[in-house]
Design an enzyme around this catalytic site. Structure first.
Site, short mmCIF file in Angstrom:
data_model
loop_
_atom_site.label_atom_id
_atom_site.label_comp_id
_atom_site.label_asym_id
_atom_site.label_seq_id
_atom_site.Cartn_x
_atom_site.Cartn_y
_atom_site.Cartn_z
N ASP A 45 -12.48 -19.85 84.66
CA ASP A 45 -11.74 -20.45 83.55
C ASP A 45 -12.48 -21.63 82.94
OD1 ASP A 45 -11.17 -21.84 85.99
OD2 ASP A 45 -9.44 -22.80 85.07
N GLU A 78 -9.29 -22.72 88.29
CA GLU A 78 -9.67 -23.97 88.95
C GLU A 78 -9.14 -25.18 88.19
OE1 GLU A 78 -12.36 -27.53 89.58
OE2 GLU A 78 -11.93 -26.39 87.77
#
Length: 411
Positions: free
Chosen positions: A85, A178
């Site tokens: 991400d 994350e």
């Protein structure tokens, strides 16, 4: 293989993965929180297969894991973890990178409305003459963490192209979400990630090395007061807002984020919601020192007990949960070789070592809770989580060289 070919491949990989929008979404509870992360995992899975990795799996949470069997050498097993991400800071999820060739030290017009100014970003002056990757000003660059992914994939490509190079057993985990609480790290299949130690490549300028992070906890204070009409409130009404006021007043303002730095810990009040009856106060606790971290939690429990005594008619509850640990706490005589190898490789490559205590956490902070020592080293980028993020290609290349040297079983 010459440097230009490798740099071109490194940048090609980076731009390829940037083209897949993969912002995480903290409003979603599922993992991964966005469809782009699924797409990233699938693309990377196919690329890993082409590079000769085995045991390639994408689990139900979008975690992609794979292994490159060792070639010669010793039996060391090393892992790399990088996140799929990019962060959502209210900018576009579409990244339009631009490469400024031989940067001349002047302001850069990222687009018609946004200028990258050297007055506000003087650190860029260290890279005069270098090729630098910028955004077009409408998004983050996404070096956090797609520079890491491109770095790892390019190192694996290099090993495939050079079959005479011995290397360790290499385990890969590309994980989602994350940026919204290290969610993906919790979904790794650790039965398929049997490593002696691991690395993340997440953040920061050339030479930065992190193996000390916060211990982290999050918590909630919940208060249910007693409602009463003002005509009969005396002796009856218990205002939850005033109870929260007392709670906050017993905290040390000098130990909050705005007043702390370096290894100083803090308690951060992050959110408060209330009506006349119910209140919820959210907070974070951070400290590099485990004893001080535990002492902060104990103090919050004690002042909550005091409030319960003071406001017997109210219902007052506090919940505190650990989120991640200080990476350094998992270092021992056996796995400290992970940092020793980094130091030796930095020296070999002529990279000045900049060891910093991170005022935050990486995926390695969660992995340390699982007993996997996971230091972090630089991508080479600056200004993460900003539309002024930039990545000097020479620094990016040196990060790749660190990865490639770590993969080789020569220590």
């Amino acid at each position: 293989m010459n440097e230009k070919i490798i740099k071109d491949k490194l940048v090609e990989n980076f731009l390829k993965y940037l083209a897949i929008p993969s912002q995480s979404d903290d409003k979603k509870k599922e993992v991964p929180s966005s469809p782009g992360q699924w797409e990233m995992a699938k693309v990377l899975g196919a690329d890993l297969e082409d590079l000769g990795l085995v045991d390639i799996k994408i689990n139900e949470y979008g975690v992609l894991q794979a292994r490159l069997p060792k070639r010669g050498g010793k039996s060391r097993a090393i892992g790399w973890v990088a996140h799929l991400d990019t962060v959502d800071v209210g900018l576009s999820d579409r990244i339009h990178p631009q490469i400024i060739k031989s940067y001349d030290g002047k302001d850069i017009k990222l687009n018609e409305e946004i200028t990258f100014s050297i007055k506000d970003n003087p650190e860029v002056l260290a890279y005069i003459g270098d090729d630098i990757i910028f955004t077009d000003g409408t998004s983050v660059l996404g070096a956090d963490n797609k520079a890491a992914i491109a770095n790892i994939m390019t190192a694996l490509w290099f090993l495939k192209e050079n079959p005479d190079i011995d290397h360790a057993d290499i385990f890969i985990a590309f994980i989602p979400d994350e940026e919204i609480g290290l969610r993906g790290a919790r979904k790794i299949d650790f039965d398929e990630f049997k490593v002696d130690y691991a690395y993340t490549i997440d953040c920061c300028e050339l030479g930065e090395l992190v193996y000390e992070t916060f211990n982290a906890a999050s918590g909630t204070l919940k208060v249910r007061g007693v409602s009463a009409h003002p005509m009969s409130a005396k002796g009856n009404l218990v205002n939850p807002i005033m109870i929260a006021h007392d709670f906050i007043a017993m905290l040390d303002r000098a130990k909050m984020p705005e007043n702390t730095e370096n290894r100083e810990g803090y308690i951060w009040l992050t959110d408060i919601k209330s009506d006349v009856l119910n209140l919820r106060l959210d907070f974070n606790i951070r400290n590099h020192d485990r004893e001080k971290f535990e002492a902060s939690k104990e103090y919050l429990y004690k002042i909550t007990d005091l409030l319960k005594e003071r406001y017997k008619k109210a219902q007052i509850e506090i919940e505190i949960s650990d989120v991640y640990d200080n990476i350094r706490d998992s270092m021992n005589e056996e796995n400290k070789v992970a940092v020793e190898r980094l130091a030796a490789i930095f020296k070999k490559l002529g990279i000045e070592e900049k060891i910093i205590p991170m005022r935050g956490g990486t995926d390695g902070s969660f992995l340390s809770r699982k007993g996997i020592f996971t230091p972090n080293y630089f991508t080479g980028a600056h200004n993460f989580h900003s539309n002024k993020e930039f990545l000097p290609i020479d620094s990016f290349y040196k990060s790749f060289l660190v990865t490639l040297n770590l993969m080789q079983d020569d220590f």
